[in-house]
Design an enzyme around this catalytic site. Structure first.
Site, mmCIF file in Angstrom:
data_model
loop_
_atom_site.group_PDB
_atom_site.id
_atom_site.type_symbol
_atom_site.label_atom_id
_atom_site.label_comp_id
_atom_site.label_asym_id
_atom_site.label_seq_id
_atom_site.Cartn_x
_atom_site.Cartn_y
_atom_site.Cartn_z
ATOM 1 N N ASP A 19 0.836 -1.225 -0.077
ATOM 2 C CA ASP A 19 0.003 -0.142 -0.098
ATOM 3 C C ASP A 19 0.946 1.440 -0.200
ATOM 4 O OD1 ASP A 19 -2.068 -1.719 0.270
ATOM 5 O OD2 ASP A 19 -2.060 -1.565 2.307
ATOM 6 N N ASP B 60 11.762 12.381 13.091
ATOM 7 C CA ASP B 60 12.136 12.495 14.405
ATOM 8 C C ASP B 60 11.272 13.359 15.309
ATOM 9 O OD1 ASP B 60 14.917 14.105 15.246
ATOM 10 O OD2 ASP B 60 14.188 14.177 13.236
ATOM 11 N N LYS C 79 8.371 22.214 7.751
ATOM 12 C CA LYS C 79 7.471 20.993 7.521
ATOM 13 C C LYS C 79 6.464 21.038 8.744
ATOM 14 C CE LYS C 79 10.938 18.106 7.783
ATOM 15 N NZ LYS C 79 11.804 16.715 8.075
ATOM 16 N N ASP D 285 3.477 3.607 -2.120
ATOM 17 C CA ASP D 285 4.472 3.736 -3.278
ATOM 18 C C ASP D 285 5.515 4.868 -3.203
ATOM 19 O OD1 ASP D 285 2.601 2.454 -4.923
ATOM 20 O OD2 ASP D 285 1.180 4.043 -4.942
#
Length: 220
Positions: free
Chosen positions: A8, A173, A148, A10
């Site tokens: 599941d 992390d 991010k 990619d």
């Protein structure tokens, strides 16, 4: 940790510092080396350096400038890039990270690095550790103008690489970053149990934790 549902998945999105590389280098630099060199270069005590640096670090944590060497060079009036070279011998790969990277590339997965590291930090580390050949892309959040931790980063990443969040694995992390990825819809998320080899395990809270990269290869 239960085996990953590789059929599941990619796309594999990977953080760099603390995930593929031992966080000891960064922790030592920011918590030990930089304060000492700041004290030396400004002619003050180490204790005074800590008093000046701690509120600056706290104020900027989690924002894009936190990861920007140009910002810190200007802010602290010291050559941060050059100082990073002084401890570059500490840059090290986490155990079996290269084995994992080689295996997922061989399995035909799309492998992309997404890091908050400044391009200068990224270059310094890639000179020491040959990671680039494993990746389709090496993306710094500075390319997009958002860390991010921000939802805008994930929108920009989607516009750039066109990945399917529901069929992607992301390993990082930092828990606020993993939560940001989860909010965007990334289906498979792993935290890192011990990002810094010189420190004990972290509490990864609601996220399954990666301890050994070889564990992830089951069923690949």
């Amino acid at each position: 940790m239960t085996a990953l549902p590789w059929r599941d998945i990619d796309t594999v999105l990977l953080d760099m510092d603390g995930t593929l590389l031992d966080l000891h280098y960064d922790n030592h630099f920011w918590l030990e080396h930089l304060p000492q060199r700041y004290a030396d270069l400004h002619g003050i005590s180490r204790a005074m350096a800590e008093l000046e640096l701690t509120p600056l670090f706290e104020r900027n944590a989690g924002q894009l400038q936190w990861y920007c060497l140009d910002f810190w060079s200007r802010e602290l009036k010291i050559p941060v890039r050059e100082l990073k070279l002084e401890t570059a011998h500490l840059i090290a790969l986490r155990p079996d990270a290269d084995t994992f990277l080689a295996a997922i590339k061989q399995a035909g997965k799309r492998v992309i690095m997404i890091t908050n590291a400044h391009r200068d930090s990224l270059s310094l580390k890639l000179e020491r550790i040959e990671l680039a050949p494993y990746f389709e892309r090496l993306i710094s959040s500075h390319d997009y103008g958002f860390p991010k931790e921000s939802p805008a980063f994930w929108d920009a990443l989607q516009a750039d690489i066109g990945f399917e969040p529901g069929r992607s694995l992301f390993i990082d992390d930092t828990l606020p970053i993993l939560r940001s990825a989860r909010d965007f819809g990334v289906a498979h998320l792993l935290a890192v149990k011990q990002p810094d080899s010189r420190k004990g395990p972290k509490d990864t809270q609601e996220f399954a934790a990666l301890g050994d990269y070889r564990e992830l290869l089951e069923g690949l």
